[in-house]
Motif scaffolding. Structure first.
Motif, PDB file in Angstrom:
ATOM      1  N   ARG A  20       0.841  -1.207   0.000  1.00 30.86           N
ATOM      2  CA  ARG A  20       0.000   0.000   0.000  1.00 30.86           C
ATOM      3  C   ARG A  20       0.873   1.252   0.000  1.00 30.86           C
ATOM      4  O   ARG A  20       0.603   2.211  -0.745  1.00 30.86           O
ATOM      5  CB  ARG A  20      -0.915  -0.006   1.229  1.00 30.86           C
ATOM      6  N   TYR A  21       1.924   1.258   0.813  1.00 32.53           N
ATOM      7  CA  TYR A  21       2.821   2.409   0.830  1.00 32.53           C
ATOM      8  C   TYR A  21       3.562   2.561  -0.500  1.00 32.53           C
ATOM      9  O   TYR A  21       4.008   3.663  -0.838  1.00 32.53           O
ATOM     10  CB  TYR A  21       3.820   2.295   1.981  1.00 32.53           C
ATOM     11  N   GLY A  23       2.070   2.164  -3.276  1.00 28.06           N
ATOM     12  CA  GLY A  23       1.080   2.591  -4.249  1.00 28.06           C
ATOM     13  C   GLY A  23       0.501   1.458  -5.060  1.00 28.06           C
ATOM     14  O   GLY A  23      -0.090   1.679  -6.126  1.00 28.06           O
ATOM     15  N   TYR A  24       0.619   0.238  -4.548  1.00 25.26           N
ATOM     16  CA  TYR A  24       0.119  -0.933  -5.275  1.00 25.26           C
ATOM     17  C   TYR A  24      -1.404  -0.907  -5.345  1.00 25.26           C
ATOM     18  O   TYR A  24      -2.082  -0.642  -4.357  1.00 25.26           O
ATOM     19  CB  TYR A  24       0.576  -2.203  -4.557  1.00 25.26           C
ATOM     20  N   SER A  25      -1.934  -1.198  -6.532  1.00 22.57           N
ATOM     21  CA  SER A  25      -3.392  -1.212  -6.707  1.00 22.57           C
ATOM     22  C   SER A  25      -3.826  -2.384  -7.588  1.00 22.57           C
ATOM     23  O   SER A  25      -4.684  -2.235  -8.447  1.00 22.57           O
ATOM     24  CB  SER A  25      -3.887   0.100  -7.305  1.00 22.57           C
ATOM     25  N   GLY A  26      -3.196  -3.534  -7.373  1.00 19.29           N
ATOM     26  CA  GLY A  26      -3.613  -4.736  -8.071  1.00 19.29           C
ATOM     27  C   GLY A  26      -2.829  -5.067  -9.316  1.00 19.29           C
ATOM     28  O   GLY A  26      -3.200  -5.988 -10.053  1.00 19.29           O
ATOM     29  N   GLN A  27      -1.746  -4.344  -9.593  1.00 18.04           N
ATOM     30  CA  GLN A  27      -0.945  -4.648 -10.774  1.00 18.04           C
ATOM     31  C   GLN A  27      -0.303  -6.033 -10.642  1.00 18.04           C
ATOM     32  O   GLN A  27      -0.021  -6.490  -9.529  1.00 18.04           O
ATOM     33  CB  GLN A  27       0.175  -3.604 -10.957  1.00 18.04           C
TER      34      GLN A  27
END
Length: 237
Positions: A20-21, A23-27
């Protein structure tokens, strides 16, 4: 209570928090990157030296300054001002104050990685942020134990810079904890902490359980560090 200074045993961080830190959003994550993330997180945890200091102050009074609520704490020059913190601490009879850091070793490694391995630097930075938040969980657990000893119940932590609690609170808060001597935390002219992987916060102590506080041990971030749980009790009892 006098300041309580402790080292914390932070052995792991939530991988989801590190992502999360980042910036992961499901890639999609390749097996190679997956293994690299684990490697760098392990290196960060080995570098961290988590420690903190906590102290509990009774609420001495509440008032206003220029229309802004102010909470005064007994035995210290620390005052908590702002509408957000006044609401957060409404009804509190005491306030736990905490500061934590994971040390300058993390700073040094981040500088080195910035010159040699930008990918590892980004992961190391995210892991350091997750680690200092775990240290804050550990410090909060110490406040919870102090509250239980007084027959009181804790709310959740709130840091300077949140809402309208001014960042200018930092110097007096750190001074109230003797954090420069106890932890080596210093402030820049812009009121940024060094080491940068440091956290300060306050936690309200109340006569009755708070609805918004951690409802059970299962989901409580302080669980791994809880003195009460190890003794076969809980903060809700």
């Amino acid at each position: 209570m006098p300041p309580l200074r402790r080292d914390y045993d932070v052995r792991s961080v939530e991988r989801g928090e590190v992502l999360r830190y980042l910036g992961y959003s499901g890639q999609p994550i390749t097996p190679e990157l997956d293994a690299r993330i684990d490697e760098v997180v392990a290196s960060c945890l080995a570098t961290c030296r988590p420690r903190g200091v906590t102290r509990v102050f009774d609420v001495a009074g509440r008032g206003e300054r220029d229309g802004v609520p102010v909470i005064r704490l007994a035995g210290t020059a620390l005052e908590l001002s702002g509408h957000a913190i006044a609401e957060h601490l409404a009804g509190a009879v005491a306030v736990g104050v905490l500061a934590v850091t994971v040390g300058m070793g993390v700073e040094a490694e981040l500088r080195r990685l910035s010159l040699t391995d930008p990918l590892a630097q980004a992961v190391f930075d995210a892991a350091g942020t997750a680690a200092v938040e775990r240290a804050a969980d550990a410090a909060e657990a110490d406040v919870v134990a102090e509250a239980a000893g007084r027959g009181l119940f804790c709310g959740t932590r709130f840091s300077p810079g949140y809402g309208d609690l001014p960042l200018e609170t930092q110097p007096v808060l750190l001074g109230a904890l003797d954090a420069a001597r106890q932890l080596g935390i210093a402030l820049s002219p812009a009121l940024l902490m060094s080491p940068t992987k440091s956290v300060t916060a306050v936690v309200g102590l109340f006569e009755r359980p708070r609805a918004e506080a951690h409802a059970s041990c299962a989901g409580c971030p302080c669980r791994d560090f809880c003195v009460l749980l190890r003794a076969g009790s809980t903060c809700r009892e």
